[in-house]
Scaffold this active site. Structure first.
Site, PDB file in Angstrom:
ATOM      1  N   ASP A 276       8.729  30.475  -8.256  1.00 14.84           N
ATOM      2  CA  ASP A 276       8.952  30.874  -9.752  1.00 14.84           C
ATOM      3  C   ASP A 276       9.009  29.683 -10.663  1.00 14.84           C
ATOM      4  OD1 ASP A 276      11.561  29.925  -9.501  1.00 14.84           O
ATOM      5  OD2 ASP A 276      12.573  31.756  -9.662  1.00 14.84           O
ATOM      6  N   ILE A 277       8.889  29.906 -12.034  1.00 17.37           N
ATOM      7  CA  ILE A 277       8.818  28.930 -12.955  1.00 17.37           C
ATOM      8  C   ILE A 277      10.195  28.814 -13.244  1.00 17.37           C
ATOM      9  CG2 ILE A 277       8.168  28.624 -15.199  1.00 17.37           C
ATOM     10  CD1 ILE A 277       6.086  31.020 -14.891  1.00 17.37           C
ATOM     11  N   GLU A 319       8.932  36.215 -13.653  1.00 17.45           N
ATOM     12  CA  GLU A 319       8.329  34.695 -13.374  1.00 17.45           C
ATOM     13  C   GLU A 319       8.239  34.389 -12.119  1.00 17.45           C
ATOM     14  OE1 GLU A 319      12.783  33.795 -14.297  1.00 17.45           O
ATOM     15  OE2 GLU A 319      11.057  35.361 -14.747  1.00 17.45           O
TER      16      GLU A 319
END
Length: 399
Positions: A276-277, A319
């Site tokens: 994920d970001i 995300e």
């Protein structure tokens, strides 16, 4: 009417041909009225099919949300038991709330469909059972009775509850699809009947030719719109709208298929990565949600470019992304994901006057022959958590 009166006035006292013409005009009027009625019925059936399609889409989306929320509960609860980290309770609680909300929305969408209402009531019982099982495991763990908690987990009670929920959700989805198919068939039958009626009108004479052509084109366009809408529904149900990647439902289906293939071959050469970001909330807060969406789109593009041809990447959360790496052991998967991390972090996104830099954290695990999908996802989540807590922008693995 003017034509009828005119013909009647000219044919009084004449032979049968005048009356035949009047009869033809009357038949023409009836056929035109029948054509209007047929077109209206087709429109009604098409509208009903479109409304049913909209409802089916909403029901499918809510069942997917509920399925994802229930799985999130299990992963959160199991993650807490396996690691002892309270951070895993947050997704567990979020999943419980999301499941309850999705169930309420699903019940409202079902309306007065008796069979579906019975299924939603059964679903409520299954969700309550799942909550009871996970609450019991967490309570035992909090009381330092880890062995008792693990015994419940190994018994598969939570997995049985998830399977019961999945069966009920599958039944709800199947019923909605069947209703959609019936509505579509009714609309298609009505459209085809209308088309045949217009061809009949065309046979009466050149007078009806223009009307039959217009109606035929109209019906064909209606059928084409139905087919296009059906295809769009199928694509939409399996695709993330923002990134055009497989959505969570599609990704989990692909993962189940790859697991089954690996189990059949008795080979563990399958790896799963979740990334994920990093600090995505800060990006949204500082640059706005449109900028956050742009970052998610760019991450999806870069991820696809960095992966191997047979790798599957999907968006499985806000995300959060998942990567299925077929025929890849842990070392190979780490090399691929290292390239992915570098590619994503390589160049900032420029939006208006803002330069937005971003990175990702990656967690990888390798499939073992005895694994099920929940165990695989839980280990990958744990590896991702390790990458996050170790400083972010890095790759972590777990056996």
């Amino acid at each position: 009417m003017w034509l009828v009166k005119h013909v009647a006035a000219r044919t009084q006292g004449s032979d049968w041909r005048g009356y035949f013409l009047i009869g033809c005009v009357a038949v023409l009027a009836l056929l035109l009225a029948g054509a209007s009625w047929s077109a209206r019925q087709s429109s009604i059936e098409r509208t009903a099919a479109e409304q049913r399609q909209d409802q089916t889409l909403q029901v499918l989306l809510e069942t997917d949300h509920l399925r994802s929320a229930a799985l999130q509960q299990v992963r959160g609860g199991r993650g807490y038991l396996l690691t002892g980290r309270p951070a895993f309770l947050e997704p567990f609680n979020e999943g419980r709330q999301a499941a309850a909300s999705a169930h309420e929305r699903l019940t409202a969408l079902i309306g007065d469909n008796r069979d579906q209402l019975l299924r939603t009531r059964a679903l409520a019982i299954d969700l309550a059972h799942l909550n009871m099982v996970i609450d019991a495991m967490i309570k035992l763990a909090d009381e330092d009775r880890q062995s008792d908690a693990m015994r419940i987990m190994r018994s598969g009670s939570d997995r049985d509850a998830i399977e019961a929920i999945t069966r009920t959700l599958d039944a709800i989805q199947a019923s909605e699809r069947e209703a959609l198919a019936a509505s579509s068939r009714a609309a298609q039958r009505s459209a085809v009947a209308n088309e045949l009626y217009q061809y009949l009108l065309a046979g009466i004479g050149l007078l009806l030719l223009g009307l039959s052509i217009v109606t035929t084109n109209y019906v064909r366009k209606a059928l084409a719109r139905e087919d296009a809408a059906r295809r769009e529904l199928e694509v939409f149900a399996m695709t993330d709208a923002l990134t055009a990647l497989p959505n969570r439902r599609s990704f989990m289906s692909d993962l189940s298929r790859e697991i089954a293939a690996s189990q059949a071959e008795q080979t563990p050469r399958l790896s799963l990565a979740i990334f994920d970001i990093d600090h995505f909330k800060r990006i949204n807060d500082r640059f706005g949600h449109p900028a956050g969406d742009a970052v998610i789109e760019e991450v999806a593009k870069r991820a696809k470019s960095a992966l191997r041809e047979n790798d599957i990447v999907g968006r499985i959360g806000g995300e959060e992304f998942g990567v299925i790496l077929p025929r890849a052991d842990l070392a190979s998967a780490r090399a691929v994901c290292g390239r992915l991390r570098e590619t994503i972090a390589g160049t900032p996104v420029v939006r208006d006057d803002a330069i937005i830099a971003f990175t990702v954290s990656v967690g990888i695990t390798q499939f073992q022959v005895e694994d099920d999908i929940d165990q695989l996802m839980t280990r990958a989540d744990a590896a991702l958590y390790d990458a996050k807590t170790s400083g972010r922008n890095q790759v972590r693995t777990t056996a």
